[in-house]
Design a protein around this motif. Sequence first.
Motif, PDB file in Angstrom:
ATOM      1  N   LYS A   1      12.059  20.982  -3.680  1.00 13.43           N
ATOM      2  CA  LYS A   1      11.651  19.626  -4.005  1.00 13.43           C
ATOM      3  C   LYS A   1      10.692  19.171  -2.904  1.00 13.43           C
ATOM      4  CE  LYS A   1      13.545  15.074  -5.192  1.00 13.43           C
ATOM      5  NZ  LYS A   1      13.483  15.118  -6.659  1.00 13.43           N
ATOM      6  N   VAL A   2       9.492  18.767  -3.289  1.00 10.77           N
ATOM      7  CA  VAL A   2       8.533  18.253  -2.304  1.00 10.77           C
ATOM      8  C   VAL A   2       8.478  16.744  -2.456  1.00 10.77           C
ATOM      9  CG1 VAL A   2       6.167  18.359  -1.445  1.00 10.77           C
ATOM     10  CG2 VAL A   2       7.177  20.368  -2.518  1.00 10.77           C
ATOM     11  N   LEU A   3       8.634  16.047  -1.341  1.00  6.79           N
ATOM     12  CA  LEU A   3       8.561  14.586  -1.359  1.00  6.79           C
ATOM     13  C   LEU A   3       7.337  14.163  -0.569  1.00  6.79           C
ATOM     14  CD1 LEU A   3      12.194  14.372  -0.161  1.00  6.79           C
ATOM     15  CD2 LEU A   3      11.519  13.441  -2.353  1.00  6.79           C
ATOM     16  N   ALA A   4       6.669  13.123  -1.036  1.00  6.71           N
ATOM     17  CA  ALA A   4       5.519  12.644  -0.279  1.00  6.71           C
ATOM     18  C   ALA A   4       5.453  11.127  -0.348  1.00  6.71           C
ATOM     19  CB  ALA A   4       4.240  13.243  -0.846  1.00  6.71           C
ATOM     20  N   SER A   5       5.048  10.526   0.751  1.00  6.51           N
ATOM     21  CA  SER A   5       4.770   9.095   0.695  1.00  6.51           C
ATOM     22  C   SER A   5       3.370   8.869   1.216  1.00  6.51           C
ATOM     23  CB  SER A   5       5.804   8.288   1.480  1.00  6.51           C
ATOM     24  OG  SER A   5       5.717   8.553   2.837  1.00  6.51           O
ATOM     25  N   LEU A   6       2.619   8.081   0.456  1.00  9.85           N
ATOM     26  CA  LEU A   6       1.242   7.789   0.826  1.00  9.85           C
ATOM     27  C   LEU A   6       1.132   6.299   1.118  1.00  9.85           C
ATOM     28  CD1 LEU A   6      -1.959   9.147  -0.624  1.00  9.85           C
ATOM     29  CD2 LEU A   6      -1.680   6.690  -0.742  1.00  9.85           C
TER      30      LEU A   6
ATOM     31  N   LYS B   1     -12.599  -0.935   6.501  1.00  8.48           N
ATOM     32  CA  LYS B   1     -12.012   0.362   6.859  1.00  8.48           C
ATOM     33  C   LYS B   1     -10.547   0.365   6.445  1.00  8.48           C
ATOM     34  CE  LYS B   1     -14.586   2.292  10.697  1.00  8.48           C
ATOM     35  NZ  LYS B   1     -14.689   2.371  12.133  1.00  8.48           N
ATOM     36  N   ILE B   2     -10.161   1.396   5.719  1.00  8.32           N
ATOM     37  CA  ILE B   2      -8.754   1.523   5.327  1.00  8.32           C
ATOM     38  C   ILE B   2      -8.273   2.924   5.674  1.00  8.32           C
ATOM     39  CG2 ILE B   2      -7.113   1.438   3.403  1.00  8.32           C
ATOM     40  CD1 ILE B   2      -8.952  -0.540   2.022  1.00  8.32           C
ATOM     41  N   ALA B   3      -7.129   2.961   6.365  1.00 11.94           N
ATOM     42  CA  ALA B   3      -6.541   4.259   6.712  1.00 11.94           C
ATOM     43  C   ALA B   3      -5.584   4.684   5.616  1.00 11.94           C
ATOM     44  CB  ALA B   3      -5.811   4.153   8.035  1.00 11.94           C
ATOM     45  N   VAL B   4      -5.627   5.974   5.276  1.00 10.47           N
ATOM     46  CA  VAL B   4      -4.661   6.526   4.321  1.00 10.47           C
ATOM     47  C   VAL B   4      -3.829   7.549   5.079  1.00 10.47           C
ATOM     48  CG1 VAL B   4      -4.353   7.876   2.208  1.00 10.47           C
ATOM     49  CG2 VAL B   4      -6.226   6.251   2.371  1.00 10.47           C
ATOM     50  N   ARG B   5      -2.520   7.371   5.024  1.00 11.38           N
ATOM     51  CA  ARG B   5      -1.653   8.341   5.693  1.00 11.38           C
ATOM     52  C   ARG B   5      -0.670   8.929   4.700  1.00 11.38           C
ATOM     53  NH1 ARG B   5       1.686   7.879  11.371  1.00 11.38           N
ATOM     54  NH2 ARG B   5       2.509   9.979  11.256  1.00 11.38           N
ATOM     55  N   ILE B   6      -0.589  10.233   4.671  1.00  8.35           N
ATOM     56  CA  ILE B   6       0.374  10.876   3.770  1.00  8.35           C
ATOM     57  C   ILE B   6       1.318  11.768   4.580  1.00  8.35           C
ATOM     58  CG2 ILE B   6      -1.115  12.856   3.178  1.00  8.35           C
ATOM     59  CD1 ILE B   6       0.172  12.408   0.251  1.00  8.35           C
ATOM     60  N   THR B   7       2.580  11.775   4.213  1.00  9.48           N
ATOM     61  CA  THR B   7       3.561  12.638   4.867  1.00  9.48           C
ATOM     62  C   THR B   7       4.300  13.426   3.786  1.00  9.48           C
ATOM     63  OG1 THR B   7       3.926  10.737   6.297  1.00  9.48           O
ATOM     64  CG2 THR B   7       5.314  12.645   6.679  1.00  9.48           C
ATOM     65  N   PHE B   8       4.393  14.726   4.003  1.00  9.48           N
ATOM     66  CA  PHE B   8       5.129  15.576   3.064  1.00  9.48           C
ATOM     67  C   PHE B   8       6.423  16.075   3.703  1.00  9.48           C
ATOM     68  CE2 PHE B   8       0.647  16.345   1.794  1.00  9.48           C
ATOM     69  CZ  PHE B   8       0.726  16.069   0.438  1.00  9.48           C
ATOM     70  N   GLN B   9       7.461  16.159   2.895  1.00  4.27           N
ATOM     71  CA  GLN B   9       8.701  16.802   3.326  1.00  4.27           C
ATOM     72  C   GLN B   9       9.139  17.723   2.196  1.00  4.27           C
ATOM     73  OE1 GLN B   9      11.375  13.525   4.001  1.00  4.27           O
ATOM     74  NE2 GLN B   9      10.751  13.274   6.125  1.00  4.27           N
ATOM     75  N   HIS B  10       9.925  18.732   2.543  1.00  2.00           N
ATOM     76  CA  HIS B  10      10.459  19.541   1.434  1.00  2.00           C
ATOM     77  C   HIS B  10      11.910  19.943   1.656  1.00  2.00           C
ATOM     78  CE1 HIS B  10       9.239  23.782   3.039  1.00  2.00           C
ATOM     79  NE2 HIS B  10       9.638  23.009   4.003  1.00  2.00           N
TER      80      HIS B  10
ATOM     81  N   GLY C   1       0.793  -1.227   0.000  1.00  2.00           N
ATOM     82  CA  GLY C   1       0.000   0.000   0.000  1.00  2.00           C
ATOM     83  C   GLY C   1       0.821   1.270   0.000  1.00  2.00           C
ATOM     84  N   VAL C   2       1.932   1.275  -0.744  1.00  2.00           N
ATOM     85  CA  VAL C   2       2.831   2.434  -0.706  1.00  2.00           C
ATOM     86  C   VAL C   2       2.914   3.141  -2.066  1.00  2.00           C
ATOM     87  CG1 VAL C   2       5.251   3.152  -0.423  1.00  2.00           C
ATOM     88  CG2 VAL C   2       4.280   1.458   1.118  1.00  2.00           C
ATOM     89  N   ILE C   3       2.789   4.463  -2.044  1.00  2.00           N
ATOM     90  CA  ILE C   3       3.078   5.272  -3.227  1.00  2.00           C
ATOM     91  C   ILE C   3       4.073   6.352  -2.801  1.00  2.00           C
ATOM     92  CG2 ILE C   3       2.179   6.884  -4.949  1.00  2.00           C
ATOM     93  CD1 ILE C   3      -0.525   5.538  -4.743  1.00  2.00           C
ATOM     94  N   VAL C   4       5.174   6.468  -3.534  1.00  2.00           N
ATOM     95  CA  VAL C   4       6.183   7.487  -3.237  1.00  2.00           C
ATOM     96  C   VAL C   4       6.237   8.438  -4.418  1.00  2.00           C
ATOM     97  CG1 VAL C   4       8.617   7.901  -2.742  1.00  2.00           C
ATOM     98  CG2 VAL C   4       7.523   5.812  -1.920  1.00  2.00           C
ATOM     99  N   CYS C   5       6.140   9.739  -4.142  1.00  2.00           N
ATOM    100  CA  CYS C   5       6.144  10.681  -5.253  1.00  2.00           C
ATOM    101  C   CYS C   5       6.870  11.964  -4.887  1.00  2.00           C
ATOM    102  CB  CYS C   5       4.714  10.981  -5.669  1.00  2.00           C
ATOM    103  SG  CYS C   5       3.722  11.553  -4.318  1.00  2.00           S
ATOM    104  N   SER C   6       7.173  12.755  -5.888  1.00  2.00           N
ATOM    105  CA  SER C   6       7.885  14.006  -5.631  1.00  2.00           C
ATOM    106  C   SER C   6       7.589  15.015  -6.723  1.00  2.00           C
ATOM    107  CB  SER C   6       9.390  13.747  -5.577  1.00  2.00           C
ATOM    108  OG  SER C   6       9.839  13.285  -6.825  1.00  2.00           O
ATOM    109  N   LYS C   7       7.884  16.273  -6.434  1.00  2.00           N
ATOM    110  CA  LYS C   7       7.841  17.296  -7.492  1.00  2.00           C
ATOM    111  C   LYS C   7       8.888  18.365  -7.224  1.00  2.00           C
ATOM    112  CE  LYS C   7       3.883  19.976  -5.700  1.00  2.00           C
ATOM    113  NZ  LYS C   7       2.546  20.469  -6.044  1.00  2.00           N
ATOM    114  N   ASP C   8       9.469  18.866  -8.313  1.00  2.00           N
ATOM    115  CA  ASP C   8      10.460  19.935  -8.228  1.00  2.00           C
ATOM    116  C   ASP C   8       9.833  21.207  -8.776  1.00  2.00           C
ATOM    117  OD1 ASP C   8      13.253  18.616  -7.618  1.00  2.00           O
ATOM    118  OD2 ASP C   8      12.193  17.273  -8.977  1.00  2.00           O
TER     119      ASP C   8
END
Lengths: 178, 138
Positions: free
Chosen positions: A116-121, A130-139, A80-87
Amino acid sequence: MNFRKHVAIATILILIILIIVACQKGVPREALMFTPESLADRQLQTRVFETDNEGKLLEASAGVLQDLGFTIDESEVRCGVIVCSKDRDVTEIYDVGLSLIASIFFIDYEYATRQKVLASLVTRPLGEKKIAVRITFQHLVWDTQKDLIKNERINDPYIYQKFFSKLSKSVFLTAQEI
Amino acid sequence: MKPIKIITPLLLILILCACAARQRNILESDDSQVRLRSIQSRVFDYSDRNRMLRTIIATLQDLGFVIDDADENLGTVSGTKRSGYSLRMTVSIRPRGDAQLIVRSNAQFNLQTVDDPEPYQQFFTALSKALFLEAQKI
């Protein structure tokens, strides 16, 4: 004589302390510990959706991340992991103006230019439907000299609220197959 | 006055040597590799790979990490915590018999390997707590 002795001893002590401090570049003590803020952060970064279709939820999440301009770097559906980023270019006009004025007085004015913004969902089934979705952003932010001036987590509740409101809509749209 | 003049440089040299040795002995002898491996590994009475990986991911997120990569086949999860510093961690799991999993983590702080046992102990404590709560379904 006595005074010189004291000065010498004080100098040695200060040097020893300085060297010890310089050598201790290790992991900060609280880096790998749960803190009282951990729970608040989890609540801010998590929403629970009433569904048992984890695949569809991940699909909807990837859609929202793409809507927000992120590119997907990695994904592992079985965890259940998605890793993404944007510059992005974050140069502000007033910074350019200030730097021009500063240059008249031969002063170097550094300002943020690239982010650069990084996020993992991560999705996590919580049991019945029931499914929990957690996202964390770093920059990470670099200045005109290409020096890293910011390297931290994004803690602004508004960003998380905005993301989840978009995700709720996307989940609805995916459910409706639009 | 004289002893101080001799002791000062000696002390400085000793302290500097101690600091340098701590950095170098990671690659020097097999003994320290075994030591490193033992402080980085823990055995858990848990056999569900997927559950374990998901719990590791949740623990890393609770500790403020952003996940960089996860691979169920290989059994690895990597993440980075950024808070003025960069703490990058890879956690891998492999089975030990039918009922146990060995969890190994290794960390990198900015540009240095973490060879101090304490951060690993803290991570495993956090993971044990998460596994306990997972078992209790809280």
